[in-house]
Design a protein around this motif. Structure first.
Motif, short mmCIF file in Angstrom:
data_model
loop_
_atom_site.label_atom_id
_atom_site.label_comp_id
_atom_site.label_asym_id
_atom_site.label_seq_id
_atom_site.Cartn_x
_atom_site.Cartn_y
_atom_site.Cartn_z
N GLU A 87 69.60 29.92 55.10
CA GLU A 87 70.81 29.57 54.52
C GLU A 87 72.12 29.80 55.30
OE1 GLU A 87 68.34 30.80 53.23
OE2 GLU A 87 67.46 30.09 51.12
N LEU A 91 72.61 26.51 57.42
CA LEU A 91 73.44 25.82 56.50
C LEU A 91 75.01 26.42 56.53
CD1 LEU A 91 73.77 23.49 54.46
CD2 LEU A 91 72.94 25.16 52.69
N LEU A 92 74.94 27.49 56.33
CA LEU A 92 76.39 27.85 56.41
C LEU A 92 76.97 28.27 57.53
CD1 LEU A 92 75.86 31.02 53.54
CD2 LEU A 92 76.75 28.51 53.31
N ARG A 95 78.27 24.81 58.24
CA ARG A 95 79.45 24.53 57.55
C ARG A 95 80.81 25.31 58.48
NH1 ARG A 95 77.54 25.63 51.36
NH2 ARG A 95 76.31 23.75 51.23
N ARG A 105 81.80 16.99 45.99
CA ARG A 105 80.69 16.90 45.23
C ARG A 105 81.29 16.01 43.95
NH1 ARG A 105 77.12 22.49 45.86
NH2 ARG A 105 76.61 21.79 47.68
N ARG A 131 85.22 21.60 46.44
CA ARG A 131 85.07 23.22 46.63
C ARG A 131 85.78 23.43 48.32
NH1 ARG A 131 78.76 25.14 47.47
NH2 ARG A 131 79.04 27.19 48.37
N TYR A 138 81.89 33.50 50.53
CA TYR A 138 80.98 33.17 51.71
C TYR A 138 81.33 33.50 52.93
CZ TYR A 138 78.30 30.16 48.26
OH TYR A 138 77.68 29.96 47.39
N ASP A 247 80.43 26.44 44.08
CA ASP A 247 79.23 26.71 44.13
C ASP A 247 78.39 26.36 42.76
OD1 ASP A 247 76.33 26.74 45.16
OD2 ASP A 247 76.33 28.97 44.54
N GLU A 277 74.68 15.68 52.31
CA GLU A 277 73.44 16.18 51.98
C GLU A 277 73.31 16.13 50.25
OE1 GLU A 277 73.14 20.58 52.08
OE2 GLU A 277 75.41 20.67 51.84
C1 IPM Z 1 74.89 24.75 48.02
C2 IPM Z 1 73.85 26.00 48.03
C3 IPM Z 1 74.01 26.67 49.25
C4 IPM Z 1 75.40 27.16 48.82
C5 IPM Z 1 72.93 27.85 49.57
C6 IPM Z 1 71.89 27.17 49.67
C7 IPM Z 1 73.55 28.72 50.77
O1 IPM Z 1 73.45 26.85 46.81
O2 IPM Z 1 75.07 23.90 48.75
O3 IPM Z 1 75.38 24.68 46.83
O4 IPM Z 1 75.63 28.34 48.03
O5 IPM Z 1 76.69 26.95 49.30
#
Ligand code: IPM
Ligand code: MN
Length: 354
Positions: A87, A91-92, A95, A105, A131, A138, A247, A277
């Motif tokens: 994560e 992913l982070l 970003r 979203r 968001r 984060y 989130d 995603e």
């Molecule tokens: C989201 C997910 C992620 C977040 C996690 C997987 C790090 O929950 O994309 O919402 O918290 O942003």
């Protein structure tokens, strides 16, 4: 000859590869019909690669991703990898490194989709959450004192910069204006407790609002917003909020729009490389069974098309998703669709082709 869009595909973990395959199928159908050129390049990032090589996101790969036109991501998360490694490291990190400062979203209930909200239908549930995606809780600031002792202290700080807050709020106003629906922007915060962070958000919100007299503004504390999202989702048009609240409220949003089978999002850097995603996870227990719903990944592909300027193709994908739900699916939940993952992709692609 139209420009070729170079798309990095990161299928990722669990059911990610299965849903992304269907998304690519639908994008290819849209490309054929609307004469769009895509060049897909697949990257095997995720839990398997990490377990095999210890690499999460090698510098060379990151450099390549920075040169792409967009990224299409399946899911991240592997049962044998400690939570947080992928994560944060993948992913982070993407970003942050790509400065994808907006996580967009949409929460839209399509006709024929079951919502847990009694008495609410598609005309009531149609909102978008903007968001903030690079700051807040984060940001990763904080640390431990005396870790592992009875006197342990753990501190995790929310980082809110004027620049980061303002660019997010400005995006939300612009988006609300372009969307041209209720023309209402709600700031979601917690000004009664988080009196520093949301003071900055609120002041910035009101300052930017002066430039958008046509947009009605509103404010809701995050706890109250959770309640109203259930009781009166029709009150909302566009909601702007920080990373952590965004989130949480978007999982609530996903549930009222029919669940993780349909919820998608875009990590946007309007001046750079954006990443699309499905917002659900890697669903390890369904891996390899062909029962997972690919519509969320397909909807992420629709957002990718819209982002790259192909509004007609994006609209065709959305209509195809709606037709598939109405004509072909029993339910959106994994294993209850009445069709396999790839059959759902075939139906959507078929409707896109016309
Ligand atoms: C989201 C997910 C992620 C977040 C996690 C997987 C790090 O929950 O994309 O919402 O918290 O942003
Ligand atoms: Mn989440």
């Amino acid at each position: 000859m139209a420009k070729t869009h170079r798309i990095a595909v990161i299928p990722g973990d669990g059911t990610g590869p299965e849903v992304v395959a269907e998304g690519v199928k639908v994008l290819t159908a849209a490309a054929d019909r609307f004469r769009i050129q895509f060049e897909f390049q697949t990257y095997d990032l995720g839990g398997e690669r990490y377990l095999r090589t210890g690499e999460v996101l090698p510098e060379g790969v990151l450099a390549e991703l920075k040169r792409m036109d967009a990224i299409y991501l399946g899911a991240i998360g592997h049962p044998q990898v400690k939570p947080g490694v992928l994560e944060q490291g993948l992913l982070l990190k993407l970003r942050f490194e790509l400065d994808q400062y907006i996580n967009l979203r949409p929460v839209k209930l399509y006709p024929g989709v079951k919502t847990p909200l009694r008495d609410k239908g598609p005309s009531d549930i149609d909102l978008v959450v903007v968001r903030e995606n690079t700051e807040g809780l984060y940001a990763g600031t904080g640390g431990f004192l005396r870790k592992g002792t009875p006197q342990e202290v753990a501190i995790q700080t929310s980082v809110n910069t004027r620049r980061g807050v303002e660019r997010c709020i400005r995006f939300a106003f612009e988006y609300c204006k372009k969307r041209n629906k209720k023309k209402k922007l709600t700031l979601c915060g917690k000004t009664n407790v988080l009196t520093f962070a949301f003071d900055l958000w609120e002041r910035t919100f009101h300052e930017v609002a002066e430039e958008y007299p046509e947009i009605r503004t509103d404010y809701a504390h995050v706890d109250a917003l959770c309640m109203w999202l259930i009781k009166n989702p029709e009150w909302f048009d566009v909601v702007v909020t920080d990373n952590m609240f965004g989130d949480i409220i978007t999982d609530l949003g996903a549930v009222i729009q029919g669940g993780m089978g349909i919820a998608a999002g875009g990590n946007l850097n309007p001046e750079g490389v954006s990443m699309f995603e499905p917002i659900g996870g890697s669903a390890p227990k369904y891996t390899g069974q062909g029962v997972i719903n690919p519509l969320a990944a397909i909807a992420a592909g629709q957002m990718l098309l819209a982002h790259l300027g192909h509004a007609a193709a994006a609209a065709a994908v959305e209509q195809a998703v709606v037709k598939t739900i109405q004509n072909d699916l029993k339910d959106l939940a994994a294993g209850k669709m009445g069709l396999s993952t790839s059959q759902v992709g075939d139906r959507v692609a078929g409707y896109v082709s016309g």
